[in-house]
Write a protein that holds these residues in place. Structure first.
Motif, PDB file in Angstrom:
ATOM      1  N   ASN A  64       0.824  -1.212   0.000  1.00 43.06           N
ATOM      2  CA  ASN A  64       0.000   0.000   0.000  1.00 43.06           C
ATOM      3  C   ASN A  64       0.858   1.262   0.000  1.00 43.06           C
ATOM      4  O   ASN A  64       0.548   2.239  -0.679  1.00 43.06           O
ATOM      5  CB  ASN A  64      -0.930   0.008   1.219  1.00 43.06           C
ATOM      6  CG  ASN A  64      -2.040  -1.006   1.102  1.00 43.06           C
ATOM      7  OD1 ASN A  64      -2.407  -1.426   0.014  1.00 43.06           O
ATOM      8  ND2 ASN A  64      -2.584  -1.421   2.232  1.00 43.06           N
ATOM      9  N   SER A  68       1.223   4.101  -3.055  1.00 40.41           N
ATOM     10  CA  SER A  68       1.041   5.535  -2.801  1.00 40.41           C
ATOM     11  C   SER A  68       2.248   6.324  -3.293  1.00 40.41           C
ATOM     12  O   SER A  68       2.106   7.416  -3.851  1.00 40.41           O
ATOM     13  CB  SER A  68       0.826   5.778  -1.300  1.00 40.41           C
ATOM     14  OG  SER A  68      -0.341   5.130  -0.846  1.00 40.41           O
ATOM     15  N   GLY A  72       2.094   8.873  -6.061  1.00 37.42           N
ATOM     16  CA  GLY A  72       2.207  10.189  -5.435  1.00 37.42           C
ATOM     17  C   GLY A  72       3.332  11.051  -5.976  1.00 37.42           C
ATOM     18  O   GLY A  72       3.167  12.265  -6.127  1.00 37.42           O
ATOM     19  N   VAL A 125      -3.660   9.833  -2.215  1.00 39.96           N
ATOM     20  CA  VAL A 125      -3.923   8.945  -1.078  1.00 39.96           C
ATOM     21  C   VAL A 125      -5.428   8.748  -0.896  1.00 39.96           C
ATOM     22  O   VAL A 125      -5.897   7.641  -0.594  1.00 39.96           O
ATOM     23  CB  VAL A 125      -3.290   9.514   0.210  1.00 39.96           C
ATOM     24  CG1 VAL A 125      -3.678   8.667   1.425  1.00 39.96           C
ATOM     25  CG2 VAL A 125      -1.775   9.555   0.076  1.00 39.96           C
ATOM     26  N   LEU A 128      -6.661   6.288  -3.637  1.00 37.83           N
ATOM     27  CA  LEU A 128      -6.183   4.937  -3.377  1.00 37.83           C
ATOM     28  C   LEU A 128      -6.911   4.312  -2.188  1.00 37.83           C
ATOM     29  O   LEU A 128      -7.210   3.115  -2.187  1.00 37.83           O
ATOM     30  CB  LEU A 128      -4.679   4.946  -3.121  1.00 37.83           C
ATOM     31  CG  LEU A 128      -3.783   5.244  -4.330  1.00 37.83           C
ATOM     32  CD1 LEU A 128      -2.319   5.298  -3.913  1.00 37.83           C
ATOM     33  CD2 LEU A 128      -3.968   4.195  -5.419  1.00 37.83           C
ATOM     34  N   SER A 129      -7.200   5.134  -1.178  1.00 40.96           N
ATOM     35  CA  SER A 129      -7.914   4.608  -0.005  1.00 40.96           C
ATOM     36  C   SER A 129      -9.335   4.197  -0.356  1.00 40.96           C
ATOM     37  O   SER A 129      -9.918   3.326   0.299  1.00 40.96           O
ATOM     38  CB  SER A 129      -7.930   5.651   1.117  1.00 40.96           C
ATOM     39  OG  SER A 129      -8.785   6.735   0.801  1.00 40.96           O
ATOM     40  N   MET A 139      -3.002   6.326   6.647  1.00 40.23           N
ATOM     41  CA  MET A 139      -1.938   6.535   5.673  1.00 40.23           C
ATOM     42  C   MET A 139      -1.421   7.967   5.722  1.00 40.23           C
ATOM     43  O   MET A 139      -0.196   8.200   5.685  1.00 40.23           O
ATOM     44  CB  MET A 139      -2.435   6.218   4.259  1.00 40.23           C
ATOM     45  CG  MET A 139      -1.413   6.469   3.153  1.00 40.23           C
ATOM     46  SD  MET A 139       0.036   5.394   3.223  1.00 40.23           S
ATOM     47  CE  MET A 139      -0.593   3.983   2.298  1.00 40.23           C
ATOM     48  N   VAL A 143       2.273   9.476   5.963  1.00 37.34           N
ATOM     49  CA  VAL A 143       2.788  10.244   4.826  1.00 37.34           C
ATOM     50  C   VAL A 143       3.274  11.632   5.233  1.00 37.34           C
ATOM     51  O   VAL A 143       4.279  12.122   4.699  1.00 37.34           O
ATOM     52  CB  VAL A 143       1.714  10.354   3.729  1.00 37.34           C
ATOM     53  CG1 VAL A 143       2.088  11.402   2.684  1.00 37.34           C
ATOM     54  CG2 VAL A 143       1.517   8.999   3.045  1.00 37.34           C
TER      55      VAL A 143
END
Length: 312
Positions: A64, A68, A72, A125, A128-129, A139, A143
């Motif tokens: 995960n 990201s 990202g 993020v 993706l979540s 996350m 981050v």
């Protein structure tokens, strides 16, 4: 004020006549490989390494986190560039008044705004979540520590480029540069202020805030509060601010970063107050503990199923 490219850098109040003369360009290949890019890349690598070491405290898997990072980084660069271009739009028009796309994508000539990168990373993020593989705020709590590392290291790229400095000052730690006009100026080393501010923010999150964390998003709220306060102060010293189009308050132009910082401060304080005072949380509610409990149940269920199959 703009400094000459590769202007000698001095700190006369601290280091006397000693001067820094290293070129902003590390290698003269093609458009050049600049220290700015090398330092940003170094900051990203250190940030990823650090987050990998801390991820288990937030219930985030290696896959995960890497997903990201892989999404990202490019999105962050694009976001940082778009943010800069939007507020300097007239600078990217050709003689006919049309947008010059070649200039827009020429990031090697400079022009990245950190707030644009942060916004892009948050959006990455978030999306993706939504795939259900991890909790957004868990996350983000991880981050934001990486962001502080990247920002702290990356600001030294501004030092190498002789840019993002402040107004003139007589403080003992003043930085001396030669401007494009040929005049020598002694200015606030705002790159250093922000780098140190980010280091302190990282240490506070790592050793204090995260230790007492009661809800997912607490590190994130502290990051936006801390960074917002620091950036609001530092932006007021800078001479190269992005301005909010032609809008003014009391006859003064509005600095985009200060306006956004103020919003961040207010929203962060409101969220912290709500989650700490109005609706307090228990540490057991954190995603890392919920995930551990769920995994334990699944392991127990699998063990029970295996035992039943053996008895049958």
């Amino acid at each position: 004020m703009r400094a000459m490219t590769d202007s000698p850098i001095r700190f006369p109040g601290l280091l006397g006549d000693w001067e820094f003369t290293l070129s902003s360009k590390a290698l003269d290949i093609g458009n050049g490989i600049y220290w700015y890019g090398i330092l940003i890349a170094a900051g990203l690598l250190i940030a990823v390494w650090f987050c990998m070491k801390q991820r288990h405290k937030y219930g985030i898997t290696e896959d995960n986190l890497l997903d990201s990072v892989l999404w990202g980084i490019p999105c962050g660069v694009i976001g940082a560039r778009l943010y800069y271009v939007i507020f300097y739009l007239d600078s990217f028009r050709n003689a006919e008044g049309k947008l010059d796309l070649r200039e827009v994508i020429a990031i090697w000539d400079g022009g990245l705004a950190i707030y644009g990168g942060i916004i892009a990373v948050v959006l990455v993020v978030f999306f993706l979540s939504r795939r259900g593989k991890f909790k957004l705020w868990a996350m983000m709590d991880l981050v934001v520590m990486g962001l502080l590392i990247g920002q702290a290291v990356g600001r030294w790229g501004n030092f190498m480029n002789r840019e993002a400095f402040g107004s003139e000052t007589t403080m003992p730690w003043r930085m001396q540069l030669t401007l494009t006009s040929g005049r020598v100026a002694e200015v606030h080393p705002t790159f250093l202020y922000e780098s140190l501010w980010n280091v302190v923010g990282l240490l506070l999150i790592l050793f204090i805030v995260s230790k007492a964390r009661r809800f997912d998003g607490e590190n994130t709220c502290f990051y936006f509060l801390w960074y917002g306060v620091g950036r609001f102060w530092i932006e007021g010293l800078r001479t190269d601010s992005l301005y909010l189009f032609n809008w003014t308050i009391a006859g003064q132009p509005i600095r985009v970063s200060q306006a956004l910082s103020l919003v961040m401060i207010v929203v962060s304080l409101a969220l912290l107050f709500y989650n700490v005072k109005v609706r307090p949380h228990q540490r057991e509610e954190l995603y890392v503990y919920q995930k551990a409990a769920q995994e334990l149940k699944e392991e127990e269920a699998q063990a029970e199923t295996a035992e039943q199959e053996e008895q049958a």
